[in-house]
Design a protein around this motif. Structure first.
Motif, PDB file in Angstrom:
ATOM      1  N   ASP A 285       8.392  -9.385  -4.333  1.00 53.95           N
ATOM      2  CA  ASP A 285       6.981  -9.671  -4.117  1.00 53.95           C
ATOM      3  C   ASP A 285       6.335  -8.582  -3.275  1.00 53.95           C
ATOM      4  N   GLY A 286       7.038  -7.468  -3.096  1.00 56.78           N
ATOM      5  CA  GLY A 286       6.489  -6.381  -2.306  1.00 56.78           C
ATOM      6  C   GLY A 286       6.971  -6.408  -0.884  1.00 56.78           C
ATOM      7  N   ASP A 287       7.322  -7.560  -0.364  1.00 60.64           N
ATOM      8  CA  ASP A 287       7.885  -7.651   0.976  1.00 60.64           C
ATOM      9  C   ASP A 287       9.397  -7.562   0.878  1.00 60.64           C
ATOM     10  N   MET A 288      10.023  -7.518   2.053  1.00 62.89           N
ATOM     11  CA  MET A 288      11.468  -7.452   2.073  1.00 62.89           C
ATOM     12  C   MET A 288      12.026  -8.861   2.194  1.00 62.89           C
TER      13      MET A 288
ATOM     14  N   LYS B 108       1.292  -9.263   8.647  1.00 62.34           N
ATOM     15  CA  LYS B 108       1.073  -9.354   7.213  1.00 62.34           C
ATOM     16  C   LYS B 108      -0.286  -9.989   6.950  1.00 62.34           C
ATOM     17  N   ASP B 115       0.304  -6.273  -5.473  1.00 62.00           N
ATOM     18  CA  ASP B 115       1.189  -5.291  -4.847  1.00 62.00           C
ATOM     19  C   ASP B 115       0.440  -4.117  -4.252  1.00 62.00           C
ATOM     20  N   ARG B 123      -2.202  -4.490   2.882  1.00 63.38           N
ATOM     21  CA  ARG B 123      -1.020  -5.329   2.999  1.00 63.38           C
ATOM     22  C   ARG B 123      -0.863  -5.837   4.437  1.00 63.38           C
ATOM     23  N   THR B 211       7.257  -2.541   6.137  1.00 58.40           N
ATOM     24  CA  THR B 211       7.484  -3.649   5.223  1.00 58.40           C
ATOM     25  C   THR B 211       7.549  -4.940   6.030  1.00 58.40           C
ATOM     26  N   ALA B 212       7.026  -6.004   5.429  1.00 60.72           N
ATOM     27  CA  ALA B 212       7.042  -7.301   6.108  1.00 60.72           C
ATOM     28  C   ALA B 212       8.335  -8.034   5.796  1.00 60.72           C
TER      29      ALA B 212
END
Lengths: 309, 398
Positions: A285-288, B108, B115, B123, B211-212
């Motif tokens: 989903d784009g996150d980790m 976030k 995306d 984001r 990155t979250a």
């Protein structure tokens, strides 16, 4: 700005060139060595400790006829950054000063009494070694600017060869031949019996062991793209997981070998955890997200030796 | 003399909260300047007796924290803000004591769609307020990380303010244009701290990304890993999180130099380093991860990303598969040793076996290993502990 002789730094021992071998930029101990002054014709240490603390001294000779009092400033820069003065990193003393005094009677040699600290935090790549630049300034001798016409090392060398108050040293790596060391390794066959391509993850962590030890591991079968799987010889950090994540073809079967080389041939051992897993993703989903792994092999190994006293 | 109440930000390590305060005030030990390596809450609390003052790096994400001691006689909850002040503007508080100069941290974006990461659909969003909450008088508490990527190397100061609200912060305006006036402002307000910082220039190309991460509703051990593909040997990688886990640990990896791949070469196709720790249910954070090319050219096919993995218990089928391999193996076959050419081998009773490999082989033949009784019964959760060489290995120089 004065043009009369004053505190001078040499480009090399012959004092006529400047190609990064100044004997007057010295990597020493926490306190200056009296021999720096008494042995002016000798070059002292130019070897850096890239993972530790380095103490930087500048040695200057008073070429004038009066007492000279100045300030030493030193910088660290990569070789490729020599022409770009803005990229030089100014060194500081342990007390957070950015410069340290120096003084010498006419004809005498002196070094800064308080060293400047350089902690490079890692060895450089061979093509871009670290350089240390030292400069002496005074009331009538302001900081020197690198001309904008200097754009490469050759130009920098030509320019600095004309300077008497600034010199630089290309820091050398230690070339002391290390003693032959034992190494200890362990191997185990892994057979995934996978019917389709799958993602293989192998991780090795040193959980207890001596500083300076070296770790490596490898599989004797490449990944699906034909690339070798493994970690080349790497000085480990305790608790850090060194891993490889690769796509492997169906029917993947290989032997993993883990090698530990201690820092010395002494009574020493180290503990390693080894995990070989297959991975299924968590959806992207784009996150980790947390991938789900299936452990197919897990071991704790203690490798080392006990020498008789 | 009176004592401070509320949350105390010390002027210096000698400051115990006795009013009026005095002494050095420009290196507040409770504004923690961590540089590019994140620090966990438990370490920040444990280091209350020292100053953390690492240089910041221009253009990279640097971590900053506010630590405080509850001087109240009761539980206390307040909010903390951190200002960054260009050294040239210190005496002009009207230019920095505002929201424009607050140091924030990433969160976030709850309204993010798809995306894309664009100015209209970011984001991440930046937030500024952190909460300090203490349930016990005398307790030391600390914020999660503030992150700041300074765009120049000019001298800067950090000013921390703890208060009941942003309005209360604004009400405590430093109405002074002198350094002495600023000192008096700090001295008179125990919930204020000031810390001068050094910013070093970035000296090579560094790629940095965020990155979250949101953990599932269970406490689990997770391995966080940075993966750099096609990265030059000699480059460095690192990552860090903004937030500590519930037990005060910080997922992070300090700068690690990329080693040569198996077989050698100047480009490593796959370099991965990580750290494993217990992550609490609902833990969420933003990771910053980066590669410093250390003056080396950036390969066109370079990529980097992060992963989080959790092992699960192997299935019975897997156990059976690997158990079969183990059954055909033995410890003597599995372990190997390369010898120093000068190594000499002898028995505890003095029997001499010879030098190097010949000596070791002779010693093995004369000294049974005792089988594989170290628990290597084919299960996956074996702990195999073997010390090779034993007390019979002696260097020739001894």
């Amino acid at each position: 700005m004065t043009t009369s002789p004053w505190l001078a730094l040499r480009g090399d021992l012959a004092a006529h060139a400047a190609t990064g071998a100044s004997p007057d930029v010295i990597l020493g101990g926490p306190k200056p060595d009296p021999n720096y002054v008494t042995e002016y014709g000798k070059a002292f240490n130019a070897t850096g400790d890239f993972d530790g603390t380095n103490y930087v001294y500048a040695r200057a000779r008073n070429a004038g006829k009066q007492l000279a009092v100045g300030t030493v400033t030193a910088y660290a820069a990569r070789l490729s950054d020599l022409p770009n003065q803005a990229d030089w990193v100014k060194l500081q003393t342990r007390a957070d000063g950015s410069d340290t005094p120096i003084s010498a009677k006419p004809g005498a040699v002196a070094v800064n009494g308080v060293p400047l600290i350089w902690e490079p935090q890692g060895a450089p790549a061979p093509s871009v070694p670290w350089c240390l630049i030292a400069e002496v300034t005074g009331d009538d001798d302001p900081p020197i600017k690198v001309p904008s016409t200097v754009t490469d090392k050759a130009g920098f060398d030509a320019w600095i060869a004309q300077q008497t108050r600034i010199a630089y040293l290309i820091v050398q790596e230690s070339h002391v031949a290390p003693p032959a060391l034992p190494s200890f390794s362990w191997s185990r066959k892994i057979d995934l019996e996978n019917s389709d391509d799958t993602t293989l993850a192998a991780a090795v962590t040193c959980t207890d062991g001596p500083a300076g030890g070296v770790l490596a591991f490898s599989f004797d079968t490449p990944d699906k793209a034909g690339q070798p799987i493994g970690l080349g010889t790497t000085q480990y950090r305790l608790g850090t997981s060194y891993s490889q994540t690769r796509t492997v073809p169906a029917g993947f079967e290989s032997t993993i070998t883990i090698t530990f080389t201690p820092p010395s041939d002494a009574t020493v051992d180290a503990v390693f955890t080894v995990g070989v897993q297959t991975i299924s993703g968590d959806g992207d989903d784009g996150d980790m997200g947390s991938d789900v792994t299936t452990l197919v092999a897990g071991y704790t190994l203690r490798l080392g030796q006990t020498l008789a006293s | 003399m009176a004592n401070a109440t509320g949350f105390l930000l010390r002027n210096n390590l000698s400051d115990t909260g006795t009013l009026p305060r005095s002494g050095g005030w420009t290196s507040c030990p409770d504004i923690i300047v961590a540089g590019t390596a994140a620090i966990g809450t438990s370490d920040l609390i444990a280091s209350y007796g020292s100053i953390t003052d690492k240089p910041l790096t221009q253009s990279l994400t640097n971590y900053l924290y506010i630590r405080s001691k509850n001087m109240n006689n009761a539980p206390l909850t307040q909010v903390a803000y951190l200002f960054q002040v260009d050294g040239s503007l210190v005496l002009r508080p009207e230019q920095w004591y505002s929201q424009n100069n607050l140091v924030g941290y990433l969160a976030k974006n709850p309204n993010h769609v798809g995306d894309d990461d664009t100015p209209d659909n970011p984001r991440f969003i930046t937030q500024y307020q952190q909460t300090l909450s203490s349930q016990t008088p005398g307790e030391i508490v600390v914020t999660n990380g503030y992150t700041w990527a300074p765009d120049n190397t000019d001298h800067h100061c950090l000013v921390a303010v703890v208060a009941d609200s942003w309005d209360a912060v604004l009400a405590n305006y430093p109405d002074t244009g002198t350094m002495d006036g600023l000192a008096q402002w700090i001295y008179a307000n125990p919930s204020l701290g000031w810390h001068n910082v050094n910013i070093q220039p970035i000296t090579s190309t560094v790629y940095e990304s965020n990155t979250a991460y949101l953990h599932s509703p269970a406490d689990e051990r997770i391995t966080f890993t940075i993966i750099a593909e096609n990265v030059p040997v000699g480059a460095r990688v690192s990552f860090g999180a903004q937030d500590s886990t519930a037990n005060g640990q910080m997922p992070g990896q300090d700068w690690t130099t990329v080693s040569a791949p198996v077989g050698g070469g100047s480009i490593n196709p796959d370099f991965e380093v990580g750290t494993t720790l217990l992550v609490n249910s609902g833990y969420k954070t933003v990771f910053t991860y980066r590669t410093d090319f250390a003056g080396l050219p950036v390969p066109s096919n370079f990529k980097m990303h992060m992963t989080a993995t959790k092992p699960i218990t192997p299935t019975a089928q897997t156990l059976a598969l690997v158990g079969g391999d183990n059954a055909q193996d033995s410890l003597v076959q599995s372990f190997h040793r390369a010898f120093a050419p000068t190594a000499m081998f002898r028995a505890p009773d003095g029997q001499h076996f010879g030098h190097g490999l010949d000596g070791f082989t002779t010693m093995l033949a004369a000294t049974p290993w005792g089988g594989d009784g170290n628990g290597d019964d084919g299960d996956l959760d074996d702990t195999v502990i073997v010390v090779l060489g034993s007390h019979t290995t002696t260097p020739i120089s001894s």
